[in-house]
Motif scaffolding. Structure first.
Motif, PDB file in Angstrom:
ATOM      1  N   ALA A 156      33.082  32.039  46.645  1.00 39.51           N
ATOM      2  CA  ALA A 156      33.389  32.731  45.391  1.00 39.51           C
ATOM      3  C   ALA A 156      32.466  32.246  44.272  1.00 39.51           C
ATOM      4  O   ALA A 156      31.982  33.038  43.458  1.00 39.51           O
ATOM      5  CB  ALA A 156      34.852  32.495  45.016  1.00 39.51           C
ATOM      6  N   ILE A 160      29.729  34.255  41.913  1.00 35.28           N
ATOM      7  CA  ILE A 160      29.663  34.194  40.436  1.00 35.28           C
ATOM      8  C   ILE A 160      28.223  33.937  39.991  1.00 35.28           C
ATOM      9  O   ILE A 160      27.728  34.562  39.055  1.00 35.28           O
ATOM     10  CB  ILE A 160      30.619  33.107  39.882  1.00 35.28           C
ATOM     11  CG1 ILE A 160      32.081  33.535  40.076  1.00 35.28           C
ATOM     12  CG2 ILE A 160      30.339  32.845  38.391  1.00 35.28           C
ATOM     13  CD1 ILE A 160      33.106  32.505  39.635  1.00 35.28           C
ATOM     14  N   GLY A 217      26.318  36.860  39.794  1.00 30.49           N
ATOM     15  CA  GLY A 217      26.736  37.781  38.731  1.00 30.49           C
ATOM     16  C   GLY A 217      27.861  38.728  39.121  1.00 30.49           C
ATOM     17  O   GLY A 217      28.114  39.720  38.440  1.00 30.49           O
ATOM     18  N   GLN A 218      28.542  38.438  40.221  1.00 30.64           N
ATOM     19  CA  GLN A 218      29.627  39.316  40.685  1.00 30.64           C
ATOM     20  C   GLN A 218      30.972  38.881  40.099  1.00 30.64           C
ATOM     21  O   GLN A 218      31.119  37.751  39.634  1.00 30.64           O
ATOM     22  CB  GLN A 218      29.727  39.236  42.213  1.00 30.64           C
ATOM     23  CG  GLN A 218      28.466  39.601  42.947  1.00 30.64           C
ATOM     24  CD  GLN A 218      28.235  41.100  42.970  1.00 30.64           C
ATOM     25  OE1 GLN A 218      29.127  41.871  43.271  1.00 30.64           O
ATOM     26  NE2 GLN A 218      27.025  41.508  42.614  1.00 30.64           N
ATOM     27  N   ASN A 219      31.959  39.787  40.201  1.00 32.78           N
ATOM     28  CA  ASN A 219      33.346  39.402  39.942  1.00 32.78           C
ATOM     29  C   ASN A 219      33.966  38.898  41.234  1.00 32.78           C
ATOM     30  O   ASN A 219      33.609  39.372  42.317  1.00 32.78           O
ATOM     31  CB  ASN A 219      34.153  40.599  39.432  1.00 32.78           C
ATOM     32  CG  ASN A 219      33.794  40.920  37.998  1.00 32.78           C
ATOM     33  OD1 ASN A 219      33.660  40.019  37.170  1.00 32.78           O
ATOM     34  ND2 ASN A 219      33.609  42.185  37.700  1.00 32.78           N
ATOM     35  N   VAL A 220      34.886  37.955  41.114  1.00 32.87           N
ATOM     36  CA  VAL A 220      35.523  37.417  42.321  1.00 32.87           C
ATOM     37  C   VAL A 220      36.996  37.126  42.080  1.00 32.87           C
ATOM     38  O   VAL A 220      37.428  36.846  40.964  1.00 32.87           O
ATOM     39  CB  VAL A 220      34.874  36.072  42.774  1.00 32.87           C
ATOM     40  CG1 VAL A 220      33.470  36.277  43.264  1.00 32.87           C
ATOM     41  CG2 VAL A 220      34.915  35.024  41.685  1.00 32.87           C
ATOM     42  N   VAL A 221      37.744  37.213  43.176  1.00 27.44           N
ATOM     43  CA  VAL A 221      39.099  36.671  43.205  1.00 27.44           C
ATOM     44  C   VAL A 221      39.236  35.913  44.508  1.00 27.44           C
ATOM     45  O   VAL A 221      38.780  36.369  45.557  1.00 27.44           O
ATOM     46  CB  VAL A 221      40.173  37.783  43.152  1.00 27.44           C
ATOM     47  CG1 VAL A 221      41.563  37.175  43.284  1.00 27.44           C
ATOM     48  CG2 VAL A 221      40.094  38.566  41.874  1.00 27.44           C
ATOM     49  N   GLU A 249      35.783  45.352  38.257  1.00 30.64           N
ATOM     50  CA  GLU A 249      36.953  44.523  38.013  1.00 30.64           C
ATOM     51  C   GLU A 249      37.869  44.593  39.236  1.00 30.64           C
ATOM     52  O   GLU A 249      38.022  45.666  39.828  1.00 30.64           O
ATOM     53  CB  GLU A 249      37.690  45.053  36.780  1.00 30.64           C
ATOM     54  CG  GLU A 249      38.538  44.007  36.099  1.00 30.64           C
ATOM     55  CD  GLU A 249      39.119  44.531  34.802  1.00 30.64           C
ATOM     56  OE1 GLU A 249      40.346  44.509  34.664  1.00 30.64           O
ATOM     57  OE2 GLU A 249      38.332  44.983  33.942  1.00 30.64           O
ATOM     58  N   ILE A 250      38.449  43.490  39.623  1.00 28.83           N
ATOM     59  CA  ILE A 250      39.249  43.465  40.859  1.00 28.83           C
ATOM     60  C   ILE A 250      40.729  43.501  40.488  1.00 28.83           C
ATOM     61  O   ILE A 250      41.207  42.645  39.751  1.00 28.83           O
ATOM     62  CB  ILE A 250      38.920  42.197  41.683  1.00 28.83           C
ATOM     63  CG1 ILE A 250      37.425  42.193  42.050  1.00 28.83           C
ATOM     64  CG2 ILE A 250      39.796  42.129  42.942  1.00 28.83           C
ATOM     65  CD1 ILE A 250      36.887  40.859  42.484  1.00 28.83           C
TER      66      ILE A 250
END
Lengths: 187, 383
Positions: free
Chosen positions: A25, A29, A32-36, A60-61
């Motif tokens: 994760a 980041i 430059g990505q979104n993560v959960v 957005e997740i």
């Protein structure tokens, strides 16, 4: 969502899957990505079947759990039987060849790789099997760059273990390359 | 604090939010799935001049933070499941003696020890009525890591402003989830401190309040002498059994909250304006509902989501407005129907109220909610 990766890492408690999920994760980041990242585990610190999940997306997740994995990792038999369901078609499943004897039928491309054996024989520590696996799955999927996953790994591991971990990660990249060239060879 | 985005866990965001708000005394007894809050604060508090105490149990932890607050510190404890049950008696004491404090409750599956690592939202009514007697309570419920930070800061602000215990009602999903978050810089969010007395020490009445009904609070050790008790008391803080004073005190305790509902109650609503059906959800469940609502919209169904951030006091006016407009309401929560009861009460027959309830230790899946949305949406009123 296009460009989204749903990743499920599973194995037994103590194999470092949650840490592998965190590093993956953090690499995303850096990209430059979104993560959960979420996890599911029982009360025991060792054994059983536990899983860590990561969703990587430019969007957005909303729902934080993996529904259908694009990438699956199974580091023991129990977790493969319990969690390797619902892999996407053309998804990727990586199992430990030394610890997983039975792989259920799957729509995913399945790679059986000597992850724990590589950690034990070539690094001298089974402890880093999670890092070997991280190298293999990031190189096989290209969901994060090799540079980002290396940076994320070195930020997370304890001081004094950087060389060992870097070696384990690179051995994982190597396992991926061998697996890919073997597939090309078969064609 | 770094301005770079980081991967942060919900519980970590809660701990960092507390420090941001000025919390400098924590007492607790670790319990899954809230343990990381204690673990992180044990490391972080000494770095900022604060104190961390591991107590012998939850009852003592609650008592310790009440004592800490009386000395002027912003204080907190965190717990889960059976630990929240144990805190209840002293939460009532904090209501009665008007002690600002924050209790984070990361809900897990119950009753009893239930499943330690499994999510649930079964403590909604316990947050409201867990301690005995009539009392107002404030409870906030985040549904993302970023919001866990923001609502923790807000919990302290409300506790300080109104001299009340505030419950941060998280769930395992939000507590253990990690997300990419850029933590706010100092000054980005307001930080509220309790009002202190300006009168002379001789003229201080600890429970004498002006128009806003919240009395200024002197810190122990600053020379103001006063009495603190869980018994009904008059303005001086000494116990009374006089009905007119009991009546005055209990009314004031409620009015100090009820006069400020607009300030205290916050919520988000998305796509509710043109909606025929509004799903009401909070915490981790709201994340599944967001997905389900998007999928329903793609299918051409006019569906919105209403998400209370303040769960207590219940956002009665806003839900009442939805009900009055005749929109169908669907409550999704991880329990056997707790907030549902409040929605039914407020709707009072003005609109249909349906439910999607799950209490099996797993976060409700979007598909389950979508199936329910389709069913409720197609179902004609009165059928």
């Amino acid at each position: 969502m296009p460009g989204t990766w749903e990743v499920r890492l599973s194995g037994s408690g103590g194999q470092g899957l949650i840490l592998a999920g965190i590093i993956l994760a953090e690499a995303a980041i850096i990209d430059g990505q979104n993560v959960v990242q979420t996890q599911s585990y029982g009360p025991a610190a060792r054994g059983g079947a536990s899983k860590a999940e990561v969703i990587i997306s430019p969007e957005e997740i909303d729902y934080p759990k993996v529904e259908r994995p694009d990438v699956f990792l199974g580091l023991n038999q129990e977790s493969v039987l319990k969690y390797m369901t619902g892999c996407k078609e053309n998804g990727l499943a990586i199992v430990d060849s030394g610890l997983v004897n039975h792989v259920p039928p799957s729509k995913a491309r399945v790679y059986s790789l000597p992850i724990t054996e590589t950690a034990r024989k070539q690094v001298g520590r089974e402890l880093v099997a999670n890092v070997v696996a991280l190298g293999a799955l990031s190189a096989l999927s290209n969901m994060v760059s090799k540079e980002s996953v290396t940076t994320a790994l070195l930020r997370r591991v304890p001081k004094g273990t950087e060389d060992m971990n870097r070696k384990a990660l690179e051995l994982g990249f190597g396992l991926a390359e061998q697996a890919l060239s073997a597939v090309v060879g078969e064609n | 604090m770094s301005t770079e985005p980081r991967l942060i866990q919900g519980n970590e965001a809660c701990a960092e939010g507390a420090i941001y708000a000025g919390m400098r005394f924590y007492a607790g007894y670790p319990i899954t799935p809230s343990t990381e809050i204690a673990e992180i604060l044990a490391r972080r508090l000494p770095q900022v001049g604060g104190k961390f105490l591991q107590m012998e149990d939850e009852i003592a932890s609650m008592a310790a933070i009440i004592g800490g607050s009386l000395t002027g510190a912003k204080v907190m404890t965190a717990t889960s499941g059976p630990g929240f049950s144990l805190k209840q008696e002293n939460i009532g004491y904090a209501c009665m003696a008007e002690i600002p404090c924050v209790i984070a409750n990361v809900q897990r599956l119950g009753p009893s020890t239930g499943v330690a690592t499994a999510p649930a939202q079964g403590d909604v009514m316990q947050a409201r009525w867990g301690t005995h007697g009539d009392h107002p309570i404030i409870a906030l419920t985040p549904s993302s890591v970023r919001e866990a930070f923001e609502l923790t800061v807000r919990a302290f602000n409300l506790a300080e402003q109104f001299r009340v215990p505030v419950i941060l009602l998280m769930d395992e999903v939000v507590g253990h989830m990690r997300e990419k978050v850029t933590l706010p810089q100092p000054g980005e969010f307001p930080v509220v401190n309790r009002v202190k007395p300006t009168c002379s020490r001789e003229n201080y009445y600890p429970y004498k309040a002006d128009g806003d009904k919240t009395p200024p609070m002197a810190c122990f050790g600053e020379g103001y002498r006063y009495h603190v008790t869980g018994l009904f008391h008059d303005e001086s803080g000494f116990a009374t059994e006089k009905p007119e004073i009991i009546d005055w005190q209990l009314k004031r305790l409620h009015e100090k909250i009820n006069q400020h509902l607009d300030e205290i109650i916050t919520y988000t609503s998305e796509e509710t304006e043109d909606a025929d059906l509004v799903v009401i959800a909070y915490g981790g469940t709201a994340r599944a509902v967001s997905r389900a609502v998007k999928l329903a919209r793609q299918e051409g169904r006019k569906v919105g989501i209403f998400r209370p951030q303040t769960i207590w006091p219940f956002p009665e006016a806003a839900i009442g407005e939805l009900a009055a407009s005749g929109k169908k309401l669907l409550v999704a929560e991880m329990n056997y129907g707790q907030l549902l009861l409040e929605v039914q009460r407020v709707a009072a027959g003005r609109s249909e109220v349906h439910s999607c309830l799950q209490s099996n230790g797993e976060l409700t899946q979007p598909d389950v909610i979508l199936t329910k949305i389709r069913e409720v949406y197609e179902h004609a009123p009165g059928n």
